[in-house]
Write a protein that holds these residues in place. Structure first.
Motif, mmCIF file in Angstrom:
data_model
loop_
_atom_site.group_PDB
_atom_site.id
_atom_site.type_symbol
_atom_site.label_atom_id
_atom_site.label_comp_id
_atom_site.label_asym_id
_atom_site.label_seq_id
_atom_site.Cartn_x
_atom_site.Cartn_y
_atom_site.Cartn_z
ATOM 1 N N LYS A 65 -21.310 -41.237 -22.939
ATOM 2 C CA LYS A 65 -20.165 -41.116 -23.678
ATOM 3 C C LYS A 65 -20.183 -39.643 -24.667
ATOM 4 O O LYS A 65 -19.014 -39.247 -24.922
ATOM 5 C CB LYS A 65 -20.420 -42.345 -24.914
ATOM 6 C CG LYS A 65 -19.146 -42.443 -25.703
ATOM 7 C CD LYS A 65 -19.076 -43.786 -26.366
ATOM 8 C CE LYS A 65 -17.803 -44.099 -27.344
ATOM 9 N NZ LYS A 65 -17.870 -44.932 -28.183
ATOM 10 N N LYS A 66 -21.312 -39.286 -25.080
ATOM 11 C CA LYS A 66 -21.410 -38.084 -25.857
ATOM 12 C C LYS A 66 -21.201 -36.907 -25.039
ATOM 13 O O LYS A 66 -20.552 -36.049 -25.394
ATOM 14 C CB LYS A 66 -22.981 -38.247 -26.275
ATOM 15 C CG LYS A 66 -23.079 -36.957 -27.026
ATOM 16 C CD LYS A 66 -22.573 -36.733 -28.505
ATOM 17 C CE LYS A 66 -22.990 -35.565 -29.006
ATOM 18 N NZ LYS A 66 -22.284 -35.448 -30.449
ATOM 19 N N LYS A 71 -24.549 -44.708 -23.813
ATOM 20 C CA LYS A 71 -24.228 -43.729 -25.203
ATOM 21 C C LYS A 71 -24.276 -42.447 -24.884
ATOM 22 O O LYS A 71 -23.478 -41.599 -25.484
ATOM 23 C CB LYS A 71 -25.437 -44.081 -26.146
ATOM 24 C CG LYS A 71 -24.973 -45.404 -26.910
ATOM 25 C CD LYS A 71 -25.910 -45.746 -28.041
ATOM 26 C CE LYS A 71 -25.442 -46.835 -28.930
ATOM 27 N NZ LYS A 71 -26.645 -47.498 -29.897
#
Length: 113
Positions: free
Chosen positions: A25-26, A22
């Motif tokens: 991805k950010k 995550k």
């Protein structure tokens, strides 16, 4: 339209690969946004021609330091040197020094080719 394209040195790749999916991805979302908007909240000049790609996620301040490569008639190439999780308000001097060393090494290698 893209203002610049980002490439990653080995140290930046290694740093990113150690983060959770995550967070990764950010980071890539923010880099993509920075490339399109040139937003100083995402991409900001520090000193010695060193810039920072900024990501705030899950309470962490993640920084990738970078520089511009304007050789080869490309005005739009940004090279990310390495990354770290920022603890204090200011970017530590040793991280900027590390980015400068990696930038110098990058251009020395490039000239020798």
């Amino acid at each position: 339209m893209r203002f610049f394209e980002t490439k990653f040195l080995e140290e930046a790749d290694e740093f990113i690969s150690q983060l959770d999916p995550k967070t990764i991805k950010k980071i890539f979302y923010n880099i993509d946004l920075a490339e399109q908007t040139n937003d100083p909240k995402l991409f900001k000049k520090l000193q010695n021609d060193i810039w920072e790609l900024r990501t705030k996620f899950a309470g962490l301040q993640i920084r990738l330091l970078a520089f511009w490569d304007k050789t080869d008639n490309k005005e739009t190439l940004v090279i990310a040197t390495h990354g770290f999780i920022k603890k204090a308000d200011k970017v530590p001097v040793n991280e900027i020094d590390r980015a400068v060393r990696l930038r110098d090494k990058y251009f020395n290698n490039k000239r020798q080719k």
